[in-house]
Scaffold this motif. Structure first.
Motif, PDB file in Angstrom:
ATOM      1  N   SER A 121       0.861  -1.178   0.000  1.00 44.06           N
ATOM      2  CA  SER A 121       0.000   0.000   0.000  1.00 44.06           C
ATOM      3  C   SER A 121       0.897   1.226   0.000  1.00 44.06           C
ATOM      4  O   SER A 121       1.830   1.323   0.814  1.00 44.06           O
ATOM      5  N   ILE A 122       0.604   2.168  -0.894  1.00 40.34           N
ATOM      6  CA  ILE A 122       1.465   3.336  -1.069  1.00 40.34           C
ATOM      7  C   ILE A 122       0.661   4.617  -0.898  1.00 40.34           C
ATOM      8  O   ILE A 122      -0.440   4.750  -1.453  1.00 40.34           O
ATOM      9  N   GLY A 123       1.226   5.536  -0.153  1.00 40.12           N
ATOM     10  CA  GLY A 123       0.598   6.830   0.032  1.00 40.12           C
ATOM     11  C   GLY A 123       1.477   7.953  -0.482  1.00 40.12           C
ATOM     12  O   GLY A 123       2.693   7.811  -0.570  1.00 40.12           O
ATOM     13  N   TRP A 124       0.822   9.038  -0.848  1.00 44.52           N
ATOM     14  CA  TRP A 124       1.531  10.279  -1.134  1.00 44.52           C
ATOM     15  C   TRP A 124       1.352  11.198   0.067  1.00 44.52           C
ATOM     16  O   TRP A 124       0.244  11.322   0.603  1.00 44.52           O
ATOM     17  N   PHE A 125       2.423  11.866   0.441  1.00 43.51           N
ATOM     18  CA  PHE A 125       2.429  12.787   1.563  1.00 43.51           C
ATOM     19  C   PHE A 125       3.009  14.104   1.087  1.00 43.51           C
ATOM     20  O   PHE A 125       3.772  14.142   0.122  1.00 43.51           O
ATOM     21  N   ARG A 126       2.661  15.176   1.777  1.00 44.84           N
ATOM     22  CA  ARG A 126       3.235  16.461   1.397  1.00 44.84           C
ATOM     23  C   ARG A 126       3.569  17.271   2.632  1.00 44.84           C
ATOM     24  O   ARG A 126       2.958  17.108   3.686  1.00 44.84           O
ATOM     25  N   GLN A 127       4.549  18.125   2.451  1.00 46.84           N
ATOM     26  CA  GLN A 127       4.945  19.009   3.548  1.00 46.84           C
ATOM     27  C   GLN A 127       5.198  20.396   2.991  1.00 46.84           C
ATOM     28  O   GLN A 127       6.103  20.595   2.174  1.00 46.84           O
ATOM     29  N   ALA A 128       4.372  21.325   3.429  1.00 44.82           N
ATOM     30  CA  ALA A 128       4.525  22.725   3.056  1.00 44.82           C
ATOM     31  C   ALA A 128       5.459  23.406   4.054  1.00 44.82           C
ATOM     32  O   ALA A 128       5.592  22.950   5.196  1.00 44.82           O
ATOM     33  N   PRO A 129       6.081  24.509   3.658  1.00 43.90           N
ATOM     34  CA  PRO A 129       6.983  25.212   4.570  1.00 43.90           C
ATOM     35  C   PRO A 129       6.289  25.579   5.875  1.00 43.90           C
ATOM     36  O   PRO A 129       5.196  26.154   5.871  1.00 43.90           O
ATOM     37  N   GLY A 130       6.905  25.222   6.970  1.00 47.06           N
ATOM     38  CA  GLY A 130       6.363  25.573   8.273  1.00 47.06           C
ATOM     39  C   GLY A 130       5.187  24.741   8.738  1.00 47.06           C
ATOM     40  O   GLY A 130       4.601  25.025   9.785  1.00 47.06           O
ATOM     41  N   LYS A 131       4.854  23.706   7.989  1.00 48.21           N
ATOM     42  CA  LYS A 131       3.703  22.877   8.346  1.00 48.21           C
ATOM     43  C   LYS A 131       4.133  21.426   8.514  1.00 48.21           C
ATOM     44  O   LYS A 131       5.171  21.003   8.019  1.00 48.21           O
ATOM     45  N   ALA A 132       3.291  20.689   9.209  1.00 50.62           N
ATOM     46  CA  ALA A 132       3.553  19.268   9.396  1.00 50.62           C
ATOM     47  C   ALA A 132       3.264  18.505   8.106  1.00 50.62           C
ATOM     48  O   ALA A 132       2.444  18.929   7.289  1.00 50.62           O
ATOM     49  N   ARG A 133       3.941  17.380   7.965  1.00 55.10           N
ATOM     50  CA  ARG A 133       3.675  16.528   6.812  1.00 55.10           C
ATOM     51  C   ARG A 133       2.287  15.906   6.943  1.00 55.10           C
ATOM     52  O   ARG A 133       1.877  15.536   8.055  1.00 55.10           O
ATOM     53  N   GLU A 134       1.567  15.803   5.826  1.00 60.47           N
ATOM     54  CA  GLU A 134       0.223  15.228   5.868  1.00 60.47           C
ATOM     55  C   GLU A 134       0.044  14.223   4.743  1.00 60.47           C
ATOM     56  O   GLU A 134       0.634  14.350   3.663  1.00 60.47           O
ATOM     57  N   GLY A 135      -0.771  13.232   5.022  1.00 64.56           N
ATOM     58  CA  GLY A 135      -1.095  12.233   4.017  1.00 64.56           C
ATOM     59  C   GLY A 135      -2.131  12.797   3.062  1.00 64.56           C
ATOM     60  O   GLY A 135      -3.091  13.440   3.487  1.00 64.56           O
ATOM     61  N   VAL A 136      -1.962  12.542   1.771  1.00 69.25           N
ATOM     62  CA  VAL A 136      -2.827  13.133   0.754  1.00 69.25           C
ATOM     63  C   VAL A 136      -3.763  12.086   0.175  1.00 69.25           C
ATOM     64  O   VAL A 136      -4.961  12.155   0.397  1.00 69.25           O
ATOM     65  N   PRO A 137      -3.255  11.084  -0.618  1.00 67.80           N
ATOM     66  CA  PRO A 137      -4.058   9.937  -0.978  1.00 67.80           C
ATOM     67  C   PRO A 137      -3.252   8.672  -0.696  1.00 67.80           C
ATOM     68  O   PRO A 137      -2.054   8.720  -0.459  1.00 67.80           O
ATOM     69  N   CYS A 138      -3.933   7.569  -0.747  1.00 68.06           N
ATOM     70  CA  CYS A 138      -3.283   6.284  -0.531  1.00 68.06           C
ATOM     71  C   CYS A 138      -3.973   5.254  -1.412  1.00 68.06           C
ATOM     72  O   CYS A 138      -5.191   5.352  -1.640  1.00 68.06           O
ATOM     73  N   ILE A 139      -3.216   4.274  -1.880  1.00 69.75           N
ATOM     74  CA  ILE A 139      -3.787   3.195  -2.670  1.00 69.75           C
ATOM     75  C   ILE A 139      -3.349   1.883  -2.062  1.00 69.75           C
ATOM     76  O   ILE A 139      -2.158   1.653  -1.830  1.00 69.75           O
ATOM     77  N   ALA A 140      -4.327   1.034  -1.786  1.00 69.43           N
ATOM     78  CA  ALA A 140      -4.046  -0.220  -1.098  1.00 69.43           C
ATOM     79  C   ALA A 140      -3.436  -1.243  -2.044  1.00 69.43           C
ATOM     80  O   ALA A 140      -3.641  -1.210  -3.254  1.00 69.43           O
ATOM     81  N   SER A 141      -2.709  -2.188  -1.425  1.00 70.21           N
ATOM     82  CA  SER A 141      -2.045  -3.220  -2.221  1.00 70.21           C
ATOM     83  C   SER A 141      -3.035  -4.210  -2.810  1.00 70.21           C
ATOM     84  O   SER A 141      -2.876  -4.654  -3.932  1.00 70.21           O
ATOM     85  N   ARG A 142      -4.055  -4.531  -2.061  1.00 68.34           N
ATOM     86  CA  ARG A 142      -5.027  -5.526  -2.519  1.00 68.34           C
ATOM     87  C   ARG A 142      -6.311  -4.823  -2.930  1.00 68.34           C
ATOM     88  O   ARG A 142      -6.920  -4.118  -2.153  1.00 68.34           O
ATOM     89  N   GLY A 143      -6.699  -5.000  -4.150  1.00 67.10           N
ATOM     90  CA  GLY A 143      -7.944  -4.420  -4.634  1.00 67.10           C
ATOM     91  C   GLY A 143      -7.833  -2.978  -5.076  1.00 67.10           C
ATOM     92  O   GLY A 143      -8.729  -2.453  -5.722  1.00 67.10           O
ATOM     93  N   GLY A 144      -6.729  -2.315  -4.715  1.00 63.59           N
ATOM     94  CA  GLY A 144      -6.530  -0.946  -5.170  1.00 63.59           C
ATOM     95  C   GLY A 144      -7.454   0.071  -4.543  1.00 63.59           C
ATOM     96  O   GLY A 144      -7.660   1.158  -5.085  1.00 63.59           O
ATOM     97  N   ARG A 145      -8.011  -0.256  -3.368  1.00 67.28           N
ATOM     98  CA  ARG A 145      -8.891   0.711  -2.708  1.00 67.28           C
ATOM     99  C   ARG A 145      -8.110   1.970  -2.377  1.00 67.28           C
ATOM    100  O   ARG A 145      -6.957   1.907  -1.957  1.00 67.28           O
TER     101      ARG A 145
END
Length: 122
Positions: free
Chosen positions: A33-57
């Motif tokens: 399962s893979i997620g994309w995360f982002r971090q803007a200047p001065g902000k905490a990193r946050e999860g954006v989307p994620c795709i599961a390994s099984r079924g692609g949910r």
């Protein structure tokens, strides 16, 4: 720790689009399962989307629903993030990592690569 390389960032005007790539080497990405995360200047990193390994949910941060789409191409061993209708507040360094898609949170102690910078500005 999985070895993932992000690419595809750049400068885009508000309302524009970008597609980010997360490429794996040395292992088969579709088993994770893979997620994309982002971090803007001065902000905490946050999860954006994620795709599961099984079924692609998929799971998305509320602020990007309807604008971003995560997908995987198993033949290319790559996960993509299509970003449309970009806003200045989407400006950040974007990272991909193995993730728990139920909460869009990373797995492992230090899963981060170099990331790819996305700048949304006129």
């Amino acid at each position: 720790q999985l070895q993932l390389v992000e690419s595809g960032g750049g400068l885009v005007q508000p309302g524009g689009s970008l597609r980010l790539s997360c490429a794996a080497s040395g292992f088969t990405l579709r088993y994770y399962s893979i997620g994309w995360f982002r971090q803007a200047p001065g902000k905490a990193r946050e999860g954006v989307p994620c795709i599961a390994s099984r079924g692609g949910r998929t799971n998305y941060l509320d602020s990007v629903k309807g604008r971003f789409a995560i997908s995987r191409d198993n033949t290319q061993n790559t996960v993509y993030l299509q970003m449309n209708s970009l806003k200045p507040e989407d400006t950040a360094v974007y990272y991909c990592a193995e993730a728990d898609c139920a909460f869009i949170r990373p797995m492992g102690m230090d899963p981060w690569g170099k990331g790819t910078l996305v700048t949304v500005s006129s």
